[in-house]
Design a protein around this motif. Structure first.
Motif, PDB file in Angstrom:
ATOM      1  N   THR A 407       0.826  -1.202   0.000  1.00 26.19           N
ATOM      2  CA  THR A 407       0.000   0.000   0.000  1.00 26.19           C
ATOM      3  C   THR A 407       0.861   1.252   0.000  1.00 26.19           C
ATOM      4  OG1 THR A 407      -1.687  -1.173   1.261  1.00 26.19           O
ATOM      5  CG2 THR A 407      -1.828   1.221   1.231  1.00 26.19           C
ATOM      6  N   LEU A 408       1.905   1.251   0.820  1.00 25.89           N
ATOM      7  CA  LEU A 408       2.759   2.427   0.930  1.00 25.89           C
ATOM      8  C   LEU A 408       3.452   2.734  -0.397  1.00 25.89           C
ATOM      9  CD1 LEU A 408       4.930   3.452   3.883  1.00 25.89           C
ATOM     10  CD2 LEU A 408       6.013   3.325   1.656  1.00 25.89           C
ATOM     11  N   VAL A 409       3.988   1.710  -1.036  1.00 25.28           N
ATOM     12  CA  VAL A 409       4.692   1.934  -2.306  1.00 25.28           C
ATOM     13  C   VAL A 409       3.719   2.447  -3.368  1.00 25.28           C
ATOM     14  CG1 VAL A 409       5.950   0.804  -4.172  1.00 25.28           C
ATOM     15  CG2 VAL A 409       6.492   0.258  -1.795  1.00 25.28           C
ATOM     16  N   ILE A 410       2.523   1.839  -3.454  1.00 25.26           N
ATOM     17  CA  ILE A 410       1.527   2.282  -4.438  1.00 25.26           C
ATOM     18  C   ILE A 410       1.130   3.729  -4.194  1.00 25.26           C
ATOM     19  CG2 ILE A 410      -0.847   1.941  -5.243  1.00 25.26           C
ATOM     20  CD1 ILE A 410      -0.440  -1.071  -4.673  1.00 25.26           C
ATOM     21  N   SER A 411       0.798   4.051  -2.941  1.00 26.79           N
ATOM     22  CA  SER A 411       0.356   5.412  -2.635  1.00 26.79           C
ATOM     23  C   SER A 411       1.487   6.418  -2.820  1.00 26.79           C
ATOM     24  CB  SER A 411      -0.195   5.473  -1.209  1.00 26.79           C
ATOM     25  OG  SER A 411       0.777   5.083  -0.273  1.00 26.79           O
ATOM     26  N   ALA A 412       2.734   6.030  -2.486  1.00 22.57           N
ATOM     27  CA  ALA A 412       3.861   6.946  -2.661  1.00 22.57           C
ATOM     28  C   ALA A 412       4.069   7.285  -4.132  1.00 22.57           C
ATOM     29  CB  ALA A 412       5.131   6.321  -2.080  1.00 22.57           C
ATOM     30  N   LEU A 413       4.015   6.280  -4.998  1.00 18.18           N
ATOM     31  CA  LEU A 413       4.167   6.533  -6.431  1.00 18.18           C
ATOM     32  C   LEU A 413       3.041   7.411  -6.960  1.00 18.18           C
ATOM     33  CD1 LEU A 413       5.322   2.971  -7.593  1.00 18.18           C
ATOM     34  CD2 LEU A 413       6.726   5.024  -7.318  1.00 18.18           C
ATOM     35  N   ALA A 417       3.381  11.126  -8.590  1.00 16.73           N
ATOM     36  CA  ALA A 417       2.801  11.400  -9.903  1.00 16.73           C
ATOM     37  C   ALA A 417       1.907  12.632  -9.881  1.00 16.73           C
ATOM     38  CB  ALA A 417       2.008  10.189 -10.383  1.00 16.73           C
ATOM     39  N   MET A 418       1.257  12.891  -8.733  1.00 19.36           N
ATOM     40  CA  MET A 418       0.378  14.061  -8.620  1.00 19.36           C
ATOM     41  C   MET A 418       1.122  15.305  -8.150  1.00 19.36           C
ATOM     42  SD  MET A 418      -3.250  12.560  -7.231  1.00 19.36           S
ATOM     43  CE  MET A 418      -2.557  11.657  -5.861  1.00 19.36           C
ATOM     44  N   GLY A 419       2.436  15.190  -8.008  1.00 17.57           N
ATOM     45  CA  GLY A 419       3.237  16.367  -7.713  1.00 17.57           C
ATOM     46  C   GLY A 419       3.430  16.685  -6.254  1.00 17.57           C
ATOM     47  N   LEU A 420       3.023  15.794  -5.359  1.00 16.67           N
ATOM     48  CA  LEU A 420       3.206  16.052  -3.930  1.00 16.67           C
ATOM     49  C   LEU A 420       4.624  15.660  -3.523  1.00 16.67           C
ATOM     50  CD1 LEU A 420      -0.094  14.929  -2.179  1.00 16.67           C
ATOM     51  CD2 LEU A 420       0.730  17.243  -2.561  1.00 16.67           C
ATOM     52  N   ARG A 421       5.294  16.561  -2.844  1.00 16.46           N
ATOM     53  CA  ARG A 421       6.662  16.314  -2.399  1.00 16.46           C
ATOM     54  C   ARG A 421       6.811  16.733  -0.941  1.00 16.46           C
ATOM     55  NH1 ARG A 421       9.786  13.314  -6.088  1.00 16.46           N
ATOM     56  NH2 ARG A 421       9.120  13.857  -8.196  1.00 16.46           N
ATOM     57  N   GLY A 422       8.000  16.483  -0.405  1.00 17.44           N
ATOM     58  CA  GLY A 422       8.308  16.951   0.931  1.00 17.44           C
ATOM     59  C   GLY A 422       7.454  16.310   1.999  1.00 17.44           C
ATOM     60  N   ASN A 423       7.344  17.000   3.129  1.00 16.65           N
ATOM     61  CA  ASN A 423       6.621  16.458   4.272  1.00 16.65           C
ATOM     62  C   ASN A 423       5.148  16.245   3.991  1.00 16.65           C
ATOM     63  OD1 ASN A 423       8.865  16.268   5.862  1.00 16.65           O
ATOM     64  ND2 ASN A 423       8.461  18.096   7.076  1.00 16.65           N
ATOM     65  N   ILE A 511      10.961   7.620  -1.362  1.00 12.65           N
ATOM     66  CA  ILE A 511      10.206   7.748  -2.607  1.00 12.65           C
ATOM     67  C   ILE A 511       9.692   9.168  -2.801  1.00 12.65           C
ATOM     68  CG2 ILE A 511       8.172   6.939  -3.867  1.00 12.65           C
ATOM     69  CD1 ILE A 511       8.494   4.254  -2.447  1.00 12.65           C
ATOM     70  N   VAL A 512       9.146   9.755  -1.735  1.00  9.21           N
ATOM     71  CA  VAL A 512       8.526  11.078  -1.855  1.00  9.21           C
ATOM     72  C   VAL A 512       9.513  12.194  -1.536  1.00  9.21           C
ATOM     73  CG1 VAL A 512       6.665  12.566  -1.026  1.00  9.21           C
ATOM     74  CG2 VAL A 512       6.276  10.120  -1.256  1.00  9.21           C
ATOM     75  N   GLY A 513      10.260  12.024  -0.441  1.00  5.24           N
ATOM     76  CA  GLY A 513      11.148  13.101  -0.012  1.00  5.24           C
ATOM     77  C   GLY A 513      12.506  13.103  -0.683  1.00  5.24           C
ATOM     78  N   GLY A 514      12.913  11.966  -1.239  1.00  4.56           N
ATOM     79  CA  GLY A 514      14.178  11.902  -1.953  1.00  4.56           C
ATOM     80  C   GLY A 514      15.413  12.002  -1.081  1.00  4.56           C
ATOM     81  N   ASN A 515      15.304  11.644   0.215  1.00  3.26           N
ATOM     82  CA  ASN A 515      16.470  11.763   1.104  1.00  3.26           C
ATOM     83  C   ASN A 515      16.805  10.444   1.773  1.00  3.26           C
ATOM     84  OD1 ASN A 515      14.188  11.689   2.649  1.00  3.26           O
ATOM     85  ND2 ASN A 515      14.838  13.275   4.085  1.00  3.26           N
ATOM     86  N   MET A 516      16.777   9.386   0.979  1.00  2.61           N
ATOM     87  CA  MET A 516      17.069   8.068   1.524  1.00  2.61           C
ATOM     88  C   MET A 516      18.435   7.592   1.040  1.00  2.61           C
ATOM     89  SD  MET A 516      14.598   4.751   1.263  1.00  2.61           S
ATOM     90  CE  MET A 516      14.920   3.256   2.174  1.00  2.61           C
ATOM     91  N   ALA A 517      19.121   6.832   1.862  1.00  2.00           N
ATOM     92  CA  ALA A 517      20.440   6.300   1.490  1.00  2.00           C
ATOM     93  C   ALA A 517      20.248   5.105   0.556  1.00  2.00           C
ATOM     94  CB  ALA A 517      21.214   5.890   2.736  1.00  2.00           C
ATOM     95  N   TRP A 518      19.856   5.403  -0.682  1.00  2.00           N
ATOM     96  CA  TRP A 518      19.511   4.331  -1.620  1.00  2.00           C
ATOM     97  C   TRP A 518      20.651   3.360  -1.905  1.00  2.00           C
ATOM     98  CZ3 TRP A 518      14.912   2.709  -2.358  1.00  2.00           C
ATOM     99  CH2 TRP A 518      13.824   3.580  -2.291  1.00  2.00           C
ATOM    100  N   PRO A 519      21.912   3.806  -2.024  1.00  2.00           N
ATOM    101  CA  PRO A 519      22.976   2.813  -2.256  1.00  2.00           C
ATOM    102  C   PRO A 519      23.014   1.722  -1.186  1.00  2.00           C
ATOM    103  CG  PRO A 519      23.797   5.018  -2.684  1.00  2.00           C
ATOM    104  CD  PRO A 519      22.446   5.188  -2.078  1.00  2.00           C
ATOM    105  N   LEU A 520      22.828   2.127   0.089  1.00  2.00           N
ATOM    106  CA  LEU A 520      22.821   1.129   1.160  1.00  2.00           C
ATOM    107  C   LEU A 520      21.585   0.242   1.078  1.00  2.00           C
ATOM    108  CD1 LEU A 520      24.047   3.366   4.120  1.00  2.00           C
ATOM    109  CD2 LEU A 520      25.376   1.685   2.831  1.00  2.00           C
ATOM    110  N   VAL A 521      20.448   0.834   0.729  1.00  2.00           N
ATOM    111  CA  VAL A 521      19.224   0.040   0.585  1.00  2.00           C
ATOM    112  C   VAL A 521      19.379  -0.971  -0.542  1.00  2.00           C
ATOM    113  CG1 VAL A 521      16.757   0.130   0.066  1.00  2.00           C
ATOM    114  CG2 VAL A 521      17.779   1.861   1.545  1.00  2.00           C
TER     115      VAL A 521
END
Length: 664
Positions: A407-413, A417-423, A511-521
């Protein structure tokens, strides 16, 4: 044929049964909040609620249907707690909520829990009749709970074991809290002396070398009745797998990172305590993101392995809704549900509340409506899937966190897509996940209780109304133990690691905020695939073991060893099937009592710790003395004797009839 015939009228929806159920829903729900934050898992409350409700109501000459109502209401708080503890702390961990207090979090938490819980009850009501009568769904925990009620002569013995061990669990936790013995202990382990080890960076002649060497820490098992109880319930194999993740993190990754990074950090670190802090920082900031990737793969793999069951659940969801539309209304007592007008009207009201809730989170009407539609659709399908999984494997094994992750991944994408970012976007995503998580957990637990009620001859509409009351009370109450725990220890720390909430926060931010340590993930994702390829039984549990403090996974593993010792002695003894069933029951009751006792006392201690932070001075005494370390060993041995010997001593006579098997 129901145990209480349809035309038999017994006292059922009474004030005492309702009040007892509401008290249990708060107490057992709060206990599971504590356990979920500390150990990353919850235990099904159906069995403890059945034993407690039966023991108390039999003192009042209550009927079996009153016991059924009390158990139904009493166990629903655990599902609300499971949904809440996996998601609500994520609002704090992600920084969306600046503080976790009444002003910043109470009404938002109440809204998320009550909307999700009410949605789960209403959706299950539509599906109840066809699902509880489905011959392909055995409902193992429902059958066990119903048999506990029917086997009334077992109530006194079971209640004594449960309540006595609750007292022991509370006493041990409190003694550790005031330092009569050391509840946990870390040891510094040298991984080569700084500067004494040189490592070549290449095999080429004349290649440069770098100094290496550092220290890491190693933890003894926490002297925790709750952790030991969890290990006892999940058994030695799963306990060992969970501990293996901790060993991998602290025995390989942290020393390896420290070995190469130690010389760079040495000028700023002094003493063994300083290096212990460095080891903790390496684990927290580098190893845990790797574990997040592993948990992501593990949750997805769990759902993949259940793909046939999930597919069947999806197909049945539509078919069951069509059948229930024709057979929903009934005049017989044991088949009477909330009227379809009330149910569909309630769903419409919940839908409007969802739009208002997400309009508050996003400030934009479009994403709010989309989020509400997503919740209704996913809520319905996941309620059906959750119900089918509970019917097949029981609520203890229901992969709620995996469903929530989808659910989280679907809703985040969708929010991106609708332009919501940040907190704002993170809040909307976590809000959708929270409602669906609570809804799915409540749906599974409610259907489990409805099946037990179907066996006993309970009235479905009264159970449904009772659970709506339970949802309301749990939603209004469970924020406070969460707040106390956060004030005392803080979410995301070793004392309250909150692994599922940390995973939800990391993914929403990534996904939304863009501040995750993706290389480690990504490293963790590759590790998860590797675990699948070597056929590790549960990559999710292994990754959770990496995410949790080592003292936690070590203690859970030790609890699993106690279960192994009990089972070995049981199998070597000359016990018949009835005696083995009594040993099984007593063991699960012992572990459940220890868990509940520590959890409830832990909430009390957390309240004192929170008050100490507010007042600036100690309230609880500190009785540290020279023998605290040695006494820890004595306490652990005493708990081992209790958890092994008490079940074996409960075997009883070979001529006694077999009790119902406790399935947790």
């Amino acid at each position: 044929m129901s145990y209480v015939p349809d035309k038999t009228n017994l006292r059922e929806f009474t004030i005492r049964a309702i009040l007892l159920g509401l008290a249990m829903t708060v107490i057992l729900g709060a206990a599971n909040l504590y356990l979920g934050l500390r150990a990353g898992m919850t235990i099904a409350a159906t069995y403890p609620a059945a034993v407690i409700g039966m023991a108390i109501l039999r003192l009042m000459k209550g009927s079996i249907l009153e016991e059924n109502i009390a158990r139904t209401i009493g166990s629903i708080g655990e599902s609300v707690a499971a949904g809440a503890v996996f998601t609500i702390p994520a609002f704090v961990l992600s920084g969306v909520w600046p503080a976790f207090d009444v002003a910043n979090g109470y009404w938002k938490s109440v809204a998320l829990m009550s909307v999700g819980g009410t949605l789960g009850i209403l959706l299950v009501t539509l599906l109840r009749r066809v699902m509880v009568e489905d011959p392909d769904l055995p409902f193992p925990e429902s059958v066990a709970a119903a048999e506990i009620h029917k086997a009334g002569q077992q109530g006194s013995r079971a209640a004594k074991i449960l309540f006595a061990n609750m007292g022991i669990g509370a006493a041990v936790l409190f003694a550790g809290a005031i330092n009569i013995f050391a509840a946990s202990r870390d040891f510094i382990v040298h991984v080569g002396q700084l500067g004494s080890s040189m490592v070549k960076l290449s095999r080429a002649p004349g290649a440069p070398t770098v100094p290496a060497g550092a220290m890491t820490s190693f933890s003894a098992p926490a002297i925790s009745p709750a952790y030991l109880g969890v290990g006892y319930i999940i058994g030695p194999r799963l306990g060992a797998l969970n501990f293996a993740g901790g060993v991998f993190a602290w025995g390989l990754l942290v020393p390896l990172l420290g070995f190469f990074m130690g010389p760079q950090l040495a000028p700023n670190v002094t003493g063994e305590e300083g290096w212990g802090g460095v080891a903790g920082a390496l684990w927290y900031h580098i190893v845990r993101p790797v574990a997040v990737g592993g948990m992501l793969v593990g949750a997805s793999f769990t759902l993949f392995r259940m793909r046939k069951s999930l597919g069947i659940g999806m197909k049945r969801a539509v078919a069951d809704l069509k059948k229930s539309a024709a057979a929903h209304e009934s005049t017989t007592r044991t088949q009477r549900d909330l009227s379809s007008k009330v149910v569909f009207g309630g769903v419409a009201v919940v839908f409007i509340c969802m739009i208002a809730l997400y309009l508050f989170f996003t400030g934009v009407i479009g994403p709010a409506v989309v989020a509400a539609i997503v919740m209704i659709v996913l809520g319905f399908f996941f309620a059906a899937v959750s119900g089918n999984l509970v019917g097949m494997i029981g609520s203890s094994n229901n992969p709620i966190s995996g469903l929530t992750l989808c659910t989280l991944v679907i809703s985040a994408l969708m929010m991106v897509a609708m332009g919501l970012r940040g907190n704002t976007g993170v809040a909307a995503v976590l809000g959708v996940a929270a409602v669906v998580c609570v809804s799915s957990a409540v749906a599974g637990e409610m259907l489990q209780d409805l099946k037990a009620g179907h066996i006993l001859g309970g009235t479905p509409v009264k159970m449904q109304i009772g659970d709506l009351l339970g949802i309301a009370v749990a939603s209004m109450s469970l924020f406070f133990p969460l707040m106390w725990l956060h004030r005392a220890y803080t979410f995301g720390t070793p004392q309250l690691s909150a692994p599922q909430a940390g995973l939800m926060a990391s993914l929403a931010q990534g996904i939304v905020g863009g501040n995750m340590a993706w290389p480690l993930v990504v490293v963790g994702i590759m590790m998860g695939f590797g675990l699948i390829l070597i056929e590790v039984r549960s990559p999710m549990l292994f990754s959770v073991g990496m995410y949790l403090p080592l003292e936690t996974t070590f203690a859970i593993f030790v609890g699993g060893l106690f279960r192994w010792a009990t089972d070995r002695l049981r199998d070597k003894g000359n016990y018949n099937d009835a005696q083995k069933a009594r040993i099984e029951n007593a063991g699960v009751l012992t572990a459940s009592g220890l868990i509940a006792g520590e959890a409830l006392c832990g909430l009390v201690v957390a309240g004192f710790r929170a008050a100490e932070k507010t007042k600036g001075h100690d309230i609880l005494p500190n009785w540290t003395w020279a023998g605290t370390g040695w006494l820890s060993i004595v306490v652990l041995i005493a708990l081992a004797v209790l958890m092994v010997r008490l079940p074996l001593r409960s075997a009883g006579s070979p001529d006694e009839p077999a009790p119902p098997t406790a399935i947790m």
